[in-house]
Scaffold this motif. Sequence first.
Motif, PDB file in Angstrom:
ATOM      1  N   LYS A  79       1.589  -2.502 -15.652  1.00  0.00           N
ATOM      2  CA  LYS A  79       2.195  -2.044 -16.880  1.00  0.00           C
ATOM      3  C   LYS A  79       2.539  -0.728 -17.378  1.00  0.00           C
ATOM      4  N   ILE A  80       2.577  -0.485 -18.316  1.00  0.00           N
ATOM      5  CA  ILE A  80       2.658   1.023 -19.869  1.00  0.00           C
ATOM      6  C   ILE A  80       1.614   0.775 -20.637  1.00  0.00           C
ATOM      7  N   VAL A  81       0.966   2.263 -20.370  1.00  0.00           N
ATOM      8  CA  VAL A  81      -0.333   2.337 -21.389  1.00  0.00           C
ATOM      9  C   VAL A  81      -0.030   3.286 -22.186  1.00  0.00           C
ATOM     10  N   TYR A  82      -0.240   3.200 -23.619  1.00  0.00           N
ATOM     11  CA  TYR A  82       1.002   4.684 -24.297  1.00  0.00           C
ATOM     12  C   TYR A  82      -0.610   4.737 -24.634  1.00  0.00           C
ATOM     13  N   ILE A  83      -1.026   5.918 -24.672  1.00  0.00           N
ATOM     14  CA  ILE A  83      -2.057   5.975 -25.628  1.00  0.00           C
ATOM     15  C   ILE A  83      -0.871   7.601 -26.459  1.00  0.00           C
ATOM     16  N   TYR A  84      -2.738   7.559 -27.502  1.00  0.00           N
ATOM     17  CA  TYR A  84      -2.503   8.432 -28.823  1.00  0.00           C
ATOM     18  C   TYR A  84      -3.379   9.610 -29.302  1.00  0.00           C
ATOM     19  N   TYR A 144       5.843  11.631 -21.505  1.00  0.00           N
ATOM     20  CA  TYR A 144       4.770  12.216 -22.960  1.00  0.00           C
ATOM     21  C   TYR A 144       5.868  12.028 -23.760  1.00  0.00           C
ATOM     22  N   SER A 145       5.404  11.688 -25.433  1.00  0.00           N
ATOM     23  CA  SER A 145       6.638  11.752 -26.032  1.00  0.00           C
ATOM     24  C   SER A 145       6.084  12.823 -27.850  1.00  0.00           C
ATOM     25  N   TYR A 146       5.671  14.089 -27.897  1.00  0.00           N
ATOM     26  CA  TYR A 146       5.359  15.053 -29.024  1.00  0.00           C
ATOM     27  C   TYR A 146       3.851  13.733 -28.966  1.00  0.00           C
ATOM     28  N   GLU A 147       2.747  13.543 -29.261  1.00  0.00           N
ATOM     29  CA  GLU A 147       1.857  13.176 -29.739  1.00  0.00           C
ATOM     30  C   GLU A 147       1.279  11.951 -29.045  1.00  0.00           C
ATOM     31  N   ARG A 148       2.073  11.352 -27.893  1.00  0.00           N
ATOM     32  CA  ARG A 148       1.343  10.382 -27.672  1.00  0.00           C
ATOM     33  C   ARG A 148       2.050  10.189 -25.572  1.00  0.00           C
ATOM     34  N   ILE A 149       1.087  10.029 -24.926  1.00  0.00           N
ATOM     35  CA  ILE A 149       1.275   9.730 -24.125  1.00  0.00           C
ATOM     36  C   ILE A 149       1.600   8.926 -23.375  1.00  0.00           C
ATOM     37  N   HIS A 154      -6.395   5.895 -30.479  1.00  0.00           N
ATOM     38  CA  HIS A 154      -5.197   4.721 -30.393  1.00  0.00           C
ATOM     39  C   HIS A 154      -4.410   4.317 -28.943  1.00  0.00           C
ATOM     40  N   SER A 155      -4.692   3.293 -28.405  1.00  0.00           N
ATOM     41  CA  SER A 155      -4.025   2.831 -27.177  1.00  0.00           C
ATOM     42  C   SER A 155      -3.531   1.168 -26.605  1.00  0.00           C
ATOM     43  N   PHE A 156      -2.453   1.556 -26.342  1.00  0.00           N
ATOM     44  CA  PHE A 156      -1.980  -0.105 -25.704  1.00  0.00           C
ATOM     45  C   PHE A 156      -1.558   0.111 -25.372  1.00  0.00           C
ATOM     46  N   SER A 157      -1.402  -1.278 -24.550  1.00  0.00           N
ATOM     47  CA  SER A 157      -0.628  -1.419 -22.812  1.00  0.00           C
ATOM     48  C   SER A 157       0.438  -2.820 -23.172  1.00  0.00           C
ATOM     49  N   ARG A 158       0.901  -2.851 -22.293  1.00  0.00           N
ATOM     50  CA  ARG A 158       2.683  -3.439 -22.628  1.00  0.00           C
ATOM     51  C   ARG A 158       2.639  -4.086 -20.811  1.00  0.00           C
TER      52      ARG A 158
END
Length: 162
Positions: free
Chosen positions: A131-136, A48-53, A141-145
């Motif tokens: 893949k990596i899933v970014y979750i806010y 996690y980074s501050y408010e992002r998972i 909001h979320s997206f993946s790469r």
Amino acid sequence: VIESDILKIIDGYNPDLIIKACDPELGFRVHLNNICFKKRIPFFHMSYSYERINLGPFFMPGKTSCDNYTNSFVMNNFGSDFDFLQHKKLFSFYTVHPSTPFIINLLSNYAFIDLLFYFLEKFELIKSFGKIVYIYPLTMHSFSRKLQCEKSCYCQSLINNI
């Protein structure tokens, strides 16, 4: 971080799965990837980074691309100065990462779900599989790469040999 030190720990435990939930220098990630793919050990990143998972990637040698893609992506987009093997955590002894139990609890729950599907062998249901899933969570909001190494990467030969 030296690859031989990581290898000594892994050889001492002979794990069936590795979960990387710590945040050492990025060189650790490169070495862990190399060892796990050589030994065909699945491994899972979460952070996690501050408010992002950051959920995943969940790597499975022979089924997914390796983590070399991530380092290549960063260098291609930001320059070779951002190579994971060059990364050093400046002032790590003096800074405190502001986190909230809320973010950590959400990350733990998302990770648990992916790990549960792994143990149930329902790989198609693992959200972070390859893949990596970014979750806010604050904005929902979320997206993946999706991670896909070049054909010349050694992990691709493992995929082709299955």
